[in-house]
Motif scaffolding. Structure first.
Motif, PDB file in Angstrom:
ATOM      1  N   UNK A   1      -4.314  68.810 -41.278  1.00 48.51           N
ATOM      2  CA  UNK A   1      -4.555  67.580 -41.067  1.00 48.51           C
ATOM      3  C   UNK A   1      -5.012  66.872 -42.760  1.00 48.51           C
ATOM      4  N   UNK A   2      -3.695  66.187 -42.933  1.00 46.35           N
ATOM      5  CA  UNK A   2      -3.639  66.192 -43.854  1.00 46.35           C
ATOM      6  C   UNK A   2      -2.753  67.137 -44.889  1.00 46.35           C
ATOM      7  N   UNK A   3      -2.127  68.120 -44.607  1.00 42.12           N
ATOM      8  CA  UNK A   3      -1.246  68.021 -45.785  1.00 42.12           C
ATOM      9  C   UNK A   3      -0.930  68.815 -47.127  1.00 42.12           C
ATOM     10  N   UNK A   4      -0.133  66.707 -47.404  1.00 37.99           N
ATOM     11  CA  UNK A   4       0.088  66.745 -48.490  1.00 37.99           C
ATOM     12  C   UNK A   4      -1.315  66.278 -49.571  1.00 37.99           C
TER      13      UNK A   4
ATOM     14  N   UNK B   1       1.800  71.834 -40.470  1.00 38.35           N
ATOM     15  CA  UNK B   1       0.605  70.497 -40.767  1.00 38.35           C
ATOM     16  C   UNK B   1       1.188  69.176 -40.809  1.00 38.35           C
ATOM     17  N   UNK B   2       0.129  68.093 -40.812  1.00 43.87           N
ATOM     18  CA  UNK B   2       0.334  66.041 -40.378  1.00 43.87           C
ATOM     19  C   UNK B   2      -0.027  66.262 -41.557  1.00 43.87           C
TER      20      UNK B   2
ATOM     21  N   UNK C   1      -8.708  67.661 -44.226  1.00 44.94           N
ATOM     22  CA  UNK C   1      -9.215  67.053 -45.333  1.00 44.94           C
ATOM     23  C   UNK C   1     -10.373  66.048 -45.200  1.00 44.94           C
ATOM     24  N   UNK C   2     -11.744  66.029 -45.586  1.00 43.19           N
ATOM     25  CA  UNK C   2     -12.248  64.617 -45.738  1.00 43.19           C
ATOM     26  C   UNK C   2     -11.832  63.019 -45.129  1.00 43.19           C
ATOM     27  N   UNK C   3     -10.343  62.451 -46.177  1.00 46.51           N
ATOM     28  CA  UNK C   3      -9.952  61.679 -46.247  1.00 46.51           C
ATOM     29  C   UNK C   3      -9.480  61.382 -44.621  1.00 46.51           C
ATOM     30  N   UNK C   4      -9.184  62.743 -43.935  1.00 47.51           N
ATOM     31  CA  UNK C   4      -8.710  61.661 -42.017  1.00 47.51           C
ATOM     32  C   UNK C   4      -9.307  61.355 -42.003  1.00 47.51           C
TER      33      UNK C   4
ATOM     34  N   UNK D   1       1.021  60.484 -36.819  1.00 49.23           N
ATOM     35  CA  UNK D   1      -0.191  61.070 -35.550  1.00 49.23           C
ATOM     36  C   UNK D   1       0.572  61.378 -34.239  1.00 49.23           C
ATOM     37  N   UNK D   2       0.680  62.320 -33.771  1.00 50.13           N
ATOM     38  CA  UNK D   2       1.099  62.124 -32.114  1.00 50.13           C
ATOM     39  C   UNK D   2       0.940  63.921 -31.806  1.00 50.13           C
ATOM     40  N   UNK D   3      -0.385  64.026 -31.149  1.00 48.27           N
ATOM     41  CA  UNK D   3      -0.444  65.044 -30.611  1.00 48.27           C
ATOM     42  C   UNK D   3       0.748  65.816 -29.969  1.00 48.27           C
ATOM     43  N   UNK D   4       1.501  65.441 -29.161  1.00 56.55           N
ATOM     44  CA  UNK D   4       2.752  66.068 -28.555  1.00 56.55           C
ATOM     45  C   UNK D   4       3.612  67.059 -29.833  1.00 56.55           C
ATOM     46  N   UNK D   5       3.055  66.838 -31.674  1.00 55.48           N
ATOM     47  CA  UNK D   5       4.300  67.385 -31.642  1.00 55.48           C
ATOM     48  C   UNK D   5       3.034  68.211 -33.039  1.00 55.48           C
ATOM     49  N   UNK D   6       2.205  69.037 -32.613  1.00 51.37           N
ATOM     50  CA  UNK D   6       0.857  70.021 -33.155  1.00 51.37           C
ATOM     51  C   UNK D   6       1.042  70.805 -32.230  1.00 51.37           C
ATOM     52  N   UNK D   7       0.779  71.797 -33.146  1.00 47.85           N
ATOM     53  CA  UNK D   7       1.459  73.105 -32.294  1.00 47.85           C
ATOM     54  C   UNK D   7      -0.106  73.597 -31.765  1.00 47.85           C
ATOM     55  N   UNK D   8       0.024  74.119 -30.455  1.00 44.56           N
ATOM     56  CA  UNK D   8      -1.615  75.114 -29.722  1.00 44.56           C
ATOM     57  C   UNK D   8      -1.237  75.601 -29.464  1.00 44.56           C
ATOM     58  N   UNK D   9      -0.869  77.330 -30.662  1.00 48.68           N
ATOM     59  CA  UNK D   9      -1.089  77.339 -30.761  1.00 48.68           C
ATOM     60  C   UNK D   9      -1.337  78.032 -32.359  1.00 48.68           C
ATOM     61  N   UNK D  10      -2.426  77.721 -32.579  1.00 53.17           N
ATOM     62  CA  UNK D  10      -2.886  78.392 -34.005  1.00 53.17           C
ATOM     63  C   UNK D  10      -4.675  78.308 -33.843  1.00 53.17           C
ATOM     64  N   UNK D  11      -4.665  79.900 -34.575  1.00 53.21           N
ATOM     65  CA  UNK D  11      -5.790  79.765 -35.724  1.00 53.21           C
ATOM     66  C   UNK D  11      -7.018  79.047 -35.142  1.00 53.21           C
ATOM     67  N   UNK D  12      -6.341  78.704 -36.601  1.00 53.90           N
ATOM     68  CA  UNK D  12      -7.710  77.690 -37.551  1.00 53.90           C
ATOM     69  C   UNK D  12      -7.328  76.383 -37.202  1.00 53.90           C
ATOM     70  N   UNK D  13      -7.332  75.361 -37.057  1.00 54.45           N
ATOM     71  CA  UNK D  13      -7.443  73.714 -37.955  1.00 54.45           C
ATOM     72  C   UNK D  13      -8.459  73.241 -39.123  1.00 54.45           C
TER      73      UNK D  13
END
Length: 452
Positions: free
Chosen positions: A13-16, A36-37, A74-77, A59-71
């Motif tokens: 989250x904040x991959x850029x 990422x987002x 960044x503190x900027x979020x 910023x949409x929950x329906x776009x995020x992957x639900x099957x991930x090992x870690x998220x």
């Protein structure tokens, strides 16, 4: 989730962000599925997408992957970010960037570079010296190294060169074998509260160097007597009582030639093609680390001569007989002072037009007098409105607050388009564009105007 090898799918989250994108590249290089987002498309996010990393910009929950090992975030979020809230509420492994760097460096030989300014250039120089000389390292940089056009690379050698970020005290999660401290001037007072607390954090960071390890610090830092390790080196640009310093500096065609003198050694005829006297000092720090690691003098000399710098660190966007445009990330009074002094050391006869975008309301408020003093060093100053980044506006804190404190005769505040119009009308010969916000998006338009 602490075992890096168990992470097959990871979401940022904040991959850029510059530090986040380096981690994304790291996991991609290990064969993990990375996505990422980020809120905006940038040249960096486009590069990540070209490397096969899926990114969305809403910023949409329906776009995020639900099957991930870690998220990773960044503190900027902001803490109420919908995606971050979802992952936390559903008990995913949610960690900060600094936690992941801690995992990565737990089993490696670590060269960690900290400091309120200079750290990105020094980190990039050290990583370049190790790569160019064949020594080898894994690099996590806070900027894009111009030689390789990336902020991350991997190596078979279990050595990590990493930028140790003091924001949010995240650098205290690292355990260096070699630590470098470039500066401990007040910054991030929204986190630390007082300059003393900033200094305390750096004393703690120096104290984390492993037994038998090495500490390289800029000569004359406050609290210097508390910054110690098994091997200590104090470095300086030109100071006879420093452990490592320069002698015989010459400026030729915008490049510098000098000798570097250590406690028991001298390397002659170092050539640095990156502008700015502060970058000579940064090179001295990197050379000190390379010498401590036993790298051959000829290899050090060749690597420094080949160093092309870091994007947005004294970067020439345009350099011809009529016009020079320099782009720089400077966003602290001391960085501005070093930047302007460096430009003067090369272009001492030209009038200097500085376009500056203040970064963060809190930093502008905390360091206003210092900013005014440094900005006054330019001949013509154009201030853009404050770039808020992660912050909400603060009452009374504006670019006009800086303008009122400045003594310079030629100063103004302009919106972005008005600044471009001013450049078009006045065609200044030497333009320096500085700031950590989105001012970098204005560099190419300024260059295009002056090239016509």
């Amino acid at each position: 989730m602490h075992k890096l090898n168990d992470i097959q799918k990871i979401y940022f989250i904040g991959i850029g962000g510059i530090g986040m994108s380096a981690l994304a590249r790291y996991f991609k290089s290990r064969g993990a599925a990375v996505s990422g987002y980020d809120k905006t498309v940038t040249p960096l996010t486009k590069e990540l997408e070209q490397q096969g990393i899926a990114i969305h910009y809403e910023e949409r929950v329906d776009l995020i992957p639900k099957d991930v090992d870690a998220v990773v975030y960044t503190p900027a979020i902001p803490s109420n970010h919908a995606e971050l809230v979802y992952y936390r509420e559903h008990q995913y492994t949610v960690v900060k960037r600094s936690d992941v760097l801690q995992w990565i460096t737990e089993g490696s030989f670590n060269i960690c570079v900290g400091g309120t300014h200079g750290k990105t250039t020094v980190t990039s120089m050290i990583a370049h010296l190790l790569r160019h000389s064949g020594y080898g390292c894994n690099a996590f940089l806070g900027g894009i190294a111009a030689n390789y056009n990336t902020n991350f690379w991997s190596s078979e050698r279990n050595v990590v060169v990493v930028e140790a970020d003091e924001y949010d005290r995240s650098f205290l999660k690292l355990v260096p074998d070699i630590a470098v401290v470039t500066a401990i001037d007040p910054d991030h007072l929204d986190i630390y509260g007082t300059p003393e607390e900033v200094e305390n954090a750096f004393v703690q960071f120096a104290g984390k160097v492993k037994p038998g390890g090495c500490l390289v610090t800029k000569k004359g830092l406050s609290r210097e007597s508390e910054l110690n390790a098994s091997h200590n080196y104090r470095y300086a640009y030109h100071q006879s009582d420093a452990d490592v310093t320069t002698i015989g500096l010459k400026v030729e065609n915008g490049s510098y030639t000098f000798d570097v003198q250590g406690p028991t050694w001298v390397i002659k005829d170092i050539t640095l093609h990156m502008g700015g006297l502060h970058n000579i000092e940064n090179a001295v720090a990197a050379i000190t680390v390379a010498k401590h690691l036993g790298i051959d003098d000829d290899k050090i000399r060749a690597a420094v001569a080949d160093f092309k710098g870091v994007r947005r660190r004294f970067e020439y966007a345009l350099k011809n007989a009529q016009h020079v445009v320099i782009d720089d990330y400077a966003h602290h009074p001391e960085e501005l002072r070093a930047l302007i002094s460096g430009v003067r050391s090369i272009f001492n006869k030209q009038s200097l037009t500085l376009v500056f975008q203040p970064h963060l309301f809190s930093r502008t408020n905390d360091l206003a007098d210092g900013f005014a003093e440094s900005l006054d060093m330019a001949d013509q100053i154009i201030l853009l409105p404050i770039y808020p980044a992660r912050e909400l506006p603060m009452p009374g804190v504006t670019s006009d607050m800086l303008l009122q404190r400045m003594k310079a005769k030629h100063k103004m505040i302009l919106e972005k388009q008005d600044m471009l119009n001013w450049i078009k009308e006045n065609k200044p010969s030497l333009v320096v564009m500085a700031g950590a916000g989105d001012i970098d998006a204005l560099v190419q338009p300024v260059k295009a105007i002056l090239e016509q």
